[in-house]
Design a protein around this motif. Structure first.
Motif, PDB file in Angstrom:
ATOM      1  N   ALA A   7       0.850  -1.190   0.000  1.00 42.93           N
ATOM      2  CA  ALA A   7       0.000   0.000   0.000  1.00 42.93           C
ATOM      3  C   ALA A   7       0.883   1.237   0.000  1.00 42.93           C
ATOM      4  CB  ALA A   7      -0.912  -0.002   1.218  1.00 42.93           C
ATOM      5  N   TYR A   8       0.433   2.282  -0.709  1.00 39.50           N
ATOM      6  CA  TYR A   8       1.185   3.526  -0.823  1.00 39.50           C
ATOM      7  C   TYR A   8       0.260   4.700  -0.556  1.00 39.50           C
ATOM      8  CZ  TYR A   8       4.586   0.560  -3.189  1.00 39.50           C
ATOM      9  OH  TYR A   8       5.483  -0.430  -3.486  1.00 39.50           O
ATOM     10  N   GLU A   9       0.823   5.728   0.066  1.00 43.26           N
ATOM     11  CA  GLU A   9       0.059   6.939   0.339  1.00 43.26           C
ATOM     12  C   GLU A   9       0.997   8.133   0.305  1.00 43.26           C
ATOM     13  OE1 GLU A   9      -3.275   8.604   3.511  1.00 43.26           O
ATOM     14  OE2 GLU A   9      -1.878   7.039   4.133  1.00 43.26           O
ATOM     15  N   ASP A  10       0.599   9.155  -0.411  1.00 46.60           N
ATOM     16  CA  ASP A  10       1.385  10.383  -0.520  1.00 46.60           C
ATOM     17  C   ASP A  10       2.798  10.094  -1.028  1.00 46.60           C
ATOM     18  OD1 ASP A  10       1.628  13.153  -0.393  1.00 46.60           O
ATOM     19  OD2 ASP A  10       2.535  13.073   1.608  1.00 46.60           O
ATOM     20  N   GLY A  11       2.912   9.118  -1.945  1.00 43.07           N
ATOM     21  CA  GLY A  11       4.193   8.807  -2.550  1.00 43.07           C
ATOM     22  C   GLY A  11       5.092   7.923  -1.723  1.00 43.07           C
ATOM     23  N   LYS A  12       4.626   7.457  -0.577  1.00 40.85           N
ATOM     24  CA  LYS A  12       5.457   6.638   0.304  1.00 40.85           C
ATOM     25  C   LYS A  12       4.787   5.295   0.558  1.00 40.85           C
ATOM     26  CE  LYS A  12       7.420  10.666   2.661  1.00 40.85           C
ATOM     27  NZ  LYS A  12       7.595  11.349   3.973  1.00 40.85           N
ATOM     28  N   LYS A  13       5.626   4.284   0.732  1.00 39.54           N
ATOM     29  CA  LYS A  13       5.115   2.946   1.015  1.00 39.54           C
ATOM     30  C   LYS A  13       4.669   2.862   2.459  1.00 39.54           C
ATOM     31  CE  LYS A  13       6.507  -1.926   0.793  1.00 39.54           C
ATOM     32  NZ  LYS A  13       7.604  -2.861   0.424  1.00 39.54           N
ATOM     33  N   LEU A  14       3.440   2.369   2.648  1.00 39.65           N
ATOM     34  CA  LEU A  14       2.916   2.203   3.994  1.00 39.65           C
ATOM     35  C   LEU A  14       3.286   0.846   4.580  1.00 39.65           C
ATOM     36  CD1 LEU A  14      -0.668   3.734   3.620  1.00 39.65           C
ATOM     37  CD2 LEU A  14       1.404   4.825   4.505  1.00 39.65           C
ATOM     38  N   ALA A  15       3.006  -0.218   3.802  1.00 39.00           N
ATOM     39  CA  ALA A  15       3.266  -1.562   4.331  1.00 39.00           C
ATOM     40  C   ALA A  15       3.076  -2.593   3.237  1.00 39.00           C
ATOM     41  CB  ALA A  15       2.328  -1.866   5.497  1.00 39.00           C
ATOM     42  N   ASP A  16       3.712  -3.749   3.420  1.00 44.85           N
ATOM     43  CA  ASP A  16       3.411  -4.928   2.613  1.00 44.85           C
ATOM     44  C   ASP A  16       2.164  -5.585   3.190  1.00 44.85           C
ATOM     45  OD1 ASP A  16       5.583  -4.842   0.765  1.00 44.85           O
ATOM     46  OD2 ASP A  16       6.909  -5.474   2.402  1.00 44.85           O
ATOM     47  N   LEU A  17       1.262  -6.020   2.296  1.00 47.35           N
ATOM     48  CA  LEU A  17      -0.051  -6.482   2.747  1.00 47.35           C
ATOM     49  C   LEU A  17      -0.312  -7.925   2.341  1.00 47.35           C
ATOM     50  CD1 LEU A  17      -2.201  -3.465   1.473  1.00 47.35           C
ATOM     51  CD2 LEU A  17      -1.092  -3.677   3.706  1.00 47.35           C
ATOM     52  N   PRO A  18      -1.094  -8.630   3.134  1.00 48.31           N
ATOM     53  CA  PRO A  18      -1.701  -9.864   2.646  1.00 48.31           C
ATOM     54  C   PRO A  18      -2.947  -9.512   1.826  1.00 48.31           C
ATOM     55  CG  PRO A  18      -2.302  -9.517   4.923  1.00 48.31           C
ATOM     56  CD  PRO A  18      -1.340  -8.415   4.582  1.00 48.31           C
ATOM     57  N   ILE A  19      -3.377 -10.419   0.993  1.00 46.59           N
ATOM     58  CA  ILE A  19      -4.543 -10.153   0.143  1.00 46.59           C
ATOM     59  C   ILE A  19      -5.767  -9.784   0.983  1.00 46.59           C
ATOM     60  CG2 ILE A  19      -6.136 -11.182  -1.526  1.00 46.59           C
ATOM     61  CD1 ILE A  19      -3.452 -10.615  -2.709  1.00 46.59           C
ATOM     62  N   SER A  20      -5.886 -10.384   2.129  1.00 43.03           N
ATOM     63  CA  SER A  20      -7.063 -10.159   2.971  1.00 43.03           C
ATOM     64  C   SER A  20      -7.161  -8.732   3.507  1.00 43.03           C
ATOM     65  CB  SER A  20      -7.059 -11.141   4.147  1.00 43.03           C
ATOM     66  OG  SER A  20      -5.854 -11.003   4.898  1.00 43.03           O
ATOM     67  N   SER A  21      -6.055  -7.981   3.504  1.00 40.84           N
ATOM     68  CA  SER A  21      -6.070  -6.620   4.054  1.00 40.84           C
ATOM     69  C   SER A  21      -6.219  -5.545   2.990  1.00 40.84           C
ATOM     70  CB  SER A  21      -4.780  -6.373   4.846  1.00 40.84           C
ATOM     71  OG  SER A  21      -4.638  -7.295   5.901  1.00 40.84           O
ATOM     72  N   ILE A  22      -6.364  -5.947   1.735  1.00 39.38           N
ATOM     73  CA  ILE A  22      -6.435  -4.956   0.655  1.00 39.38           C
ATOM     74  C   ILE A  22      -7.613  -4.013   0.835  1.00 39.38           C
ATOM     75  CG2 ILE A  22      -6.922  -4.696  -1.807  1.00 39.38           C
ATOM     76  CD1 ILE A  22      -5.153  -7.077  -2.357  1.00 39.38           C
ATOM     77  N   ARG A  23      -8.769  -4.541   1.185  1.00 38.58           N
ATOM     78  CA  ARG A  23      -9.993  -3.731   1.255  1.00 38.58           C
ATOM     79  C   ARG A  23      -9.835  -2.584   2.248  1.00 38.58           C
ATOM     80  NH1 ARG A  23     -15.284  -7.218   1.453  1.00 38.58           N
ATOM     81  NH2 ARG A  23     -14.156  -7.917  -0.411  1.00 38.58           N
ATOM     82  N   GLU A  24      -9.118  -2.836   3.324  1.00 39.13           N
ATOM     83  CA  GLU A  24      -8.931  -1.803   4.351  1.00 39.13           C
ATOM     84  C   GLU A  24      -8.202  -0.598   3.782  1.00 39.13           C
ATOM     85  OE1 GLU A  24      -6.232  -1.200   8.381  1.00 39.13           O
ATOM     86  OE2 GLU A  24      -6.672  -3.229   7.647  1.00 39.13           O
ATOM     87  N   TYR A  25      -7.173  -0.831   2.947  1.00 39.48           N
ATOM     88  CA  TYR A  25      -6.378   0.277   2.422  1.00 39.48           C
ATOM     89  C   TYR A  25      -7.001   0.896   1.179  1.00 39.48           C
ATOM     90  CZ  TYR A  25      -2.612  -0.909   5.643  1.00 39.48           C
ATOM     91  OH  TYR A  25      -1.864  -1.130   6.775  1.00 39.48           O
ATOM     92  N   VAL A  26      -7.687   0.114   0.386  1.00 39.53           N
ATOM     93  CA  VAL A  26      -8.325   0.652  -0.813  1.00 39.53           C
ATOM     94  C   VAL A  26      -9.394   1.675  -0.459  1.00 39.53           C
ATOM     95  CG1 VAL A  26      -9.852   0.029  -2.724  1.00 39.53           C
ATOM     96  CG2 VAL A  26      -7.820  -1.319  -2.302  1.00 39.53           C
ATOM     97  N   SER A  27     -10.022   1.490   0.676  1.00 39.22           N
ATOM     98  CA  SER A  27     -11.102   2.405   1.082  1.00 39.22           C
ATOM     99  C   SER A  27     -10.568   3.705   1.666  1.00 39.22           C
ATOM    100  CB  SER A  27     -12.001   1.711   2.112  1.00 39.22           C
ATOM    101  OG  SER A  27     -11.250   1.329   3.259  1.00 39.22           O
ATOM    102  N   ARG A  28      -9.286   3.809   1.918  1.00 38.82           N
ATOM    103  CA  ARG A  28      -8.722   5.021   2.503  1.00 38.82           C
ATOM    104  C   ARG A  28      -8.477   6.067   1.421  1.00 38.82           C
ATOM    105  NH1 ARG A  28      -3.823   3.231   6.410  1.00 38.82           N
ATOM    106  NH2 ARG A  28      -3.437   5.493   6.186  1.00 38.82           N
ATOM    107  N   PRO A  29      -8.910   7.315   1.609  1.00 38.50           N
ATOM    108  CA  PRO A  29      -8.677   8.368   0.614  1.00 38.50           C
ATOM    109  C   PRO A  29      -7.176   8.636   0.447  1.00 38.50           C
ATOM    110  CG  PRO A  29     -10.341   9.024   2.206  1.00 38.50           C
ATOM    111  CD  PRO A  29      -9.720   7.789   2.741  1.00 38.50           C
ATOM    112  N   GLY A  30      -6.746   8.827  -0.830  1.00 31.87           N
ATOM    113  CA  GLY A  30      -5.366   9.147  -1.115  1.00 31.87           C
ATOM    114  C   GLY A  30      -4.412   7.974  -1.033  1.00 31.87           C
ATOM    115  N   CYS A  31      -4.944   6.775  -0.876  1.00 33.24           N
ATOM    116  CA  CYS A  31      -4.112   5.581  -0.759  1.00 33.24           C
ATOM    117  C   CYS A  31      -4.405   4.652  -1.932  1.00 33.24           C
ATOM    118  CB  CYS A  31      -4.407   4.876   0.571  1.00 33.24           C
ATOM    119  SG  CYS A  31      -3.458   3.374   0.843  1.00 33.24           S
ATOM    120  N   PHE A  32      -3.369   3.960  -2.421  1.00 29.32           N
ATOM    121  CA  PHE A  32      -3.607   2.952  -3.451  1.00 29.32           C
ATOM    122  C   PHE A  32      -2.764   1.716  -3.158  1.00 29.32           C
ATOM    123  CE2 PHE A  32       0.168   4.951  -5.214  1.00 29.32           C
ATOM    124  CZ  PHE A  32       0.834   3.924  -5.858  1.00 29.32           C
TER     125      PHE A  32
END
Length: 323
Positions: A7-32
């Protein structure tokens, strides 16, 4: 197989994710979220289809593969197909495929039948946070740029192959068939490069001119740079293909010249044998009244005439470069 998921936000890496945690970060504004797969099973794509709400037609294309390079738009999602070209140790051209799903808050790259990955692309993006701030669109550019840049190495190697074949055409003898086979093999490789590059020209043009997809806004100049590189590749392949066609024609002309030289040489030797045969044939008719038939010098004179005439003919043929 999952290669990476982060996951990345504001040009910086937030964390390595398992597939199960994708939905949590996708729903955050400004994060991909950026997910990379290699030769996935259909179940892997189905799981991510639910997470990213991918269009079923695009997922079907990615599942079956063997797609023509293209760029398709499904609502706010882009689906891009790129051909990855790689040269093995024997000089054979291998074609892989990368399918890229791009949305406002995600990038999913699916790599098939390709040995070389894109970890260096991820590292490059993470080292340029001021550009990665542009989100998923910049990742799409970075992947496209990496694929297109690999085409340059392939094209330059094909140019080198053509130069080697041209050297063999003019320096070696008895390899005309091998040269023709090598030229046609090279032509097939050029066609493969063209099939990978030409369809992308029109596709990438939509990313910097006219109605640009929202995910690519503010980075159109980067896609224009990829377009320029791709245009150079197409021009180089066209130039090499023209040179290759000329090389084939030259090789065939050399074959014709060699055949003509052999024919001349055979005709010259036939003439050298024909003169003594003609004289011997005349005196072999055994007519009663023939000049020098009963002469003591008839035999040596006839032999001398044969030798002298053959010497004169040989000298003339040498001057005419038939021998």
């Amino acid at each position: 197989m999952l290669i990476n998921c982060a996951a990345y936000e504001d040009g910086k890496k937030l964390a390595d994710l398992p597939i199960s945690s994708i939905r949590e970060y996708v729903s955050r504004p400004g994060c991909f979220v950026w997910v990379a797969l290699k030769d996935p099973e259909s179940s892997d794509l189905e799981a991510l289809q639910g997470e990213f709400h991918l269009h079923p037609l695009a997922v079907e294309d990615a599942t079956h593969g063997h797609q023509r390079p293209k760029l398709e738009e499904y609502g706010d999602m882009l689906f891009c197909v790129l051909h990855v070209l790689e040269m093995d140790e024997l000089g054979n051209l291998e074609v892989g495929e990368v399918d890229i799903f791009v949305g406002p808050n995600y990038v999913l790259s699916v790599r098939s039948k390709s040995r070389i990955g894109f970890l260096n692309v991820r590292e490059r993006c993470e080292q340029e946070p001021h550009l990665l701030k542009n989100g998923a669109g910049f990742v799409l550019y970075a992947l496209m740029d990496a694929v297109v840049d690999r085409y340059f190495a392939i094209v330059h190697r094909l140019e080198g192959e053509l130069e080697q074949i041209e050297d063999r055409i003019f320096t070696e003898r008895g390899t005309a068939r091998a040269n023709i086979e090598a030229l046609y093999a090279l032509k097939r490789k050029l066609v493969t490069v063209n099939h990978a590059a030409v369809p992308l020209l029109e596709a990438i043009a939509h990313l910097y001119g006219g109605r640009v997809p929202q995910v690519c806004m503010h980075i159109q100049e980067y896609f224009r740079d990829v377009y320029d590189h791709l245009e150079r590749i197409v021009k180089i392949t066209d130039s090499v293909r023209d040179m290759l066609t000329t090389a084939i024609q030259v090789n065939l002309a050399i074959i014709s010249l060699e055949d003509s030289a052999v024919s001349k040489r055979l005709a010259a030797y036939a003439a050298l044998f024909a003169v003594p045969t003609m004289i011997a044939g005349i005196y072999g008719m055994n007519f009663e009244h023939m000049p020098e038939l009963k002469s003591e010098f008839g035999y040596p004179l006839s032999l001398t005439a044969m030798v002298v005439l053959d010497i004169v003919l040989y000298w003339r043929f040498r001057r005419a470069r038939w021998l």
